[in-house]
Design a protein around this motif. Sequence first.
Motif, mmCIF file in Angstrom:
data_model
loop_
_atom_site.group_PDB
_atom_site.id
_atom_site.type_symbol
_atom_site.label_atom_id
_atom_site.label_comp_id
_atom_site.label_asym_id
_atom_site.label_seq_id
_atom_site.Cartn_x
_atom_site.Cartn_y
_atom_site.Cartn_z
ATOM 1 N N LYS A 73 0.808 -1.227 0.000
ATOM 2 C CA LYS A 73 0.000 0.000 0.000
ATOM 3 C C LYS A 73 0.840 1.276 0.000
ATOM 4 C CE LYS A 73 -2.662 -0.931 3.529
ATOM 5 N NZ LYS A 73 -3.756 -0.900 4.516
ATOM 6 N N GLY A 74 2.110 1.180 0.333
ATOM 7 C CA GLY A 74 2.974 2.358 0.265
ATOM 8 C C GLY A 74 2.977 3.184 1.527
ATOM 9 N N PRO A 75 3.621 4.316 1.488
ATOM 10 C CA PRO A 75 4.077 5.136 0.371
ATOM 11 C C PRO A 75 5.377 4.654 -0.267
ATOM 12 C CG PRO A 75 4.766 6.188 2.396
ATOM 13 C CD PRO A 75 3.975 4.948 2.780
ATOM 14 N N CYS A 76 5.979 3.601 0.287
ATOM 15 C CA CYS A 76 7.237 3.106 -0.261
ATOM 16 C C CYS A 76 6.977 2.366 -1.576
ATOM 17 C CB CYS A 76 7.921 2.187 0.748
ATOM 18 S SG CYS A 76 6.869 0.874 1.360
ATOM 19 N N LYS A 77 8.038 2.128 -2.301
ATOM 20 C CA LYS A 77 7.963 1.454 -3.596
ATOM 21 C C LYS A 77 8.788 0.160 -3.520
ATOM 22 C CE LYS A 77 6.208 5.229 -5.820
ATOM 23 N NZ LYS A 77 5.576 5.905 -4.738
ATOM 24 N N VAL A 78 8.388 -0.723 -2.644
ATOM 25 C CA VAL A 78 9.142 -1.951 -2.399
ATOM 26 C C VAL A 78 9.152 -2.835 -3.637
ATOM 27 C CG1 VAL A 78 9.215 -4.078 -1.028
ATOM 28 C CG2 VAL A 78 8.751 -1.902 0.088
ATOM 29 N N LYS A 79 10.330 -3.308 -3.981
ATOM 30 C CA LYS A 79 10.511 -4.229 -5.104
ATOM 31 C C LYS A 79 10.953 -5.607 -4.625
ATOM 32 C CE LYS A 79 9.360 -1.506 -8.343
ATOM 33 N NZ LYS A 79 7.962 -1.667 -8.709
ATOM 34 N N THR A 80 11.634 -5.659 -3.456
ATOM 35 C CA THR A 80 12.159 -6.930 -2.959
ATOM 36 C C THR A 80 11.986 -7.015 -1.454
ATOM 37 O OG1 THR A 80 13.853 -6.854 -4.694
ATOM 38 C CG2 THR A 80 14.176 -8.465 -2.939
ATOM 39 N N ILE A 81 11.485 -8.162 -1.006
ATOM 40 C CA ILE A 81 11.405 -8.482 0.417
ATOM 41 C C ILE A 81 12.234 -9.741 0.627
ATOM 42 C CG2 ILE A 81 9.918 -9.126 2.357
ATOM 43 C CD1 ILE A 81 7.598 -7.746 0.792
#
Length: 186
Positions: free
Chosen positions: A80-88
């Motif tokens: 949901k953000g506001p971050c732009k996570v690409k990898t966990i």
Amino acid sequence: QKLFTDLYLNILTFFSDGKCHKQIKIEENATGFGYEKVFHEYLTEIVSEVWVEDPYIRNIHQASRYLLYNFLRFCEMLVKGPCKVKTIHLLTSYDDGSGRSQQMNGLEEIQQSLRNYGITLNIEFSSSIHDREIRFNNGWMIKIGRGLDYFKKPQGRFSIGYCDFDLRPCHETTVDVFHTKHTKKM
């Protein structure tokens, strides 16, 4: 001497000068500590990578049957953000015995679901992991005494707090927040 050096090479020393360490005490039965509340100020727009180390992201014991759901809810918060996570990156331990297949199926389902949002979930297992830690690539590190499992079991499937963690009573725990620019590798 070498063994001593190797053993302590990756130990972090934290300096508590008020600028680099924040501590949140969650009291027994307190509410209002959903993941968004606890993590929001550290999830800036530049966060694209997250590391979760928790040995108990598994699902066989009655007391921990919600742990996979807690990890899923943490992932939903990241989506949901506001971050732009690409990898966990998840580092956990295998479930013992018959719960291993249920653990693997649950994690694979979360992994596939995250792919639909353009997020890669890398899963690794360790038999020696003990501590719980969450790190973001913007330098913030959060250590929660109980890991992601600080919520009490809901009173029922249709009780307030079942779906909304802000309304769910918590177990007593401590959340320690550090920034890596204020830590020193030994």
